[in-house]
Design a protein around this motif. Structure first.
Motif: not given
Length: 218
Positions: A84-107, A202-206
């Motif tokens: 199986a070829f699994v990609e973290m970006a597909k299910a847990s990716g940065l592009q799935l969250i608007p910039k204003e909601k990015r928060d690595p403490l909550a994801t 920081p790129q994830k909202g920290a």
């Protein structure tokens, strides 16, 4: 003239295949008789699962999972025989969250684990996991929780998000084992001045980190 085109994506604009197509178009304008072969590349981030699935003549499987903020989303993985070829970006990716909601403490990486679990139920015995492009900094506890791991503070079961890493004092592990190969193009450890939290947080909202410093008193 023979030309081999091997390109990664242009992040945020073109997929690897689209980049290769654009380069091919430019070459053929100048050298219309050129013999061109295209091999799109990936670095463990966006597009990795698609490229590997196509290369190994696999099929894509769509699954409803939890996104990085626990919202329901549809993601996919590739399956070729028992790999199986699994990609973290597909299910847990940065592009799935608007910039204003990015928060690595909550994801969370829970959805990535759900993709892996679904692949195992579909007969996969080997997982090739691309870990780039994530919106998370949970050290994989979300992914692990989907596979049966449990993380506790005393007797309290912890939610698998980044802010709870510091509270973990006990881990319950499942008995089942699976062969996982991680694909990554960096060598950062988890913490410290060159750690993943410090460099990529920081790129994830920290909050941007302060420079490391210390002093010694006599």
């Amino acid at each position: 003239m023979r030309v081999l085109i091997c390109s990664d994506k242009f992040k945020g604009s073109l997929t690897a295949s689209e980049v290769c197509d654009a380069i091919e178009e430019g070459i053929l304008k100048k050298y219309p008789d050129a013999e061109i072969r295209k091999l799109p590349l990936a670095d463990g981030g966006e597009g990795t699962a698609d490229i590997l699935t196509e290369y190994f003549h696999g099929r894509k499987i769509k699954v409803k999972v939890h996104g990085p903020l626990f919202e329901p989303i549809e993601a996919e993985y590739g399956l070729a025989a028992d790999i199986a070829f699994v990609e973290m970006a597909k299910a847990s990716g940065l592009q799935l969250i608007p910039k204003e909601k990015r928060d690595p403490l909550a994801t969370t990486t829970l959805g990535t684990g759900e993709l892996i679990q679904h692949a195992i139920q579909n007969g996969a015995t080997k997982i090739v996991l691309g870990i780039g492009g994530s919106a998370t900094n949970d050290a994989g506890i979300g992914m692990a929780s989907a596979l049966g791991y449990r993380f506790f503070s005393g007797e309290k079961l912890l939610e698998p998000v980044g802010k709870n890493l510091i509270h973990i004092d006990r881990i319950e592990s499942p008995t089942a084992k699976i062969d996982v190969t991680a694909l990554c193009d960096v060598t950062n450890p988890f913490f410290g001045e060159n750690g993943a939290a410090y460099i990529y947080g920081p790129q994830k909202g920290a909050t941007p980190p302060k420079p490391f410093s210390f002093s010694i008193k006599a």
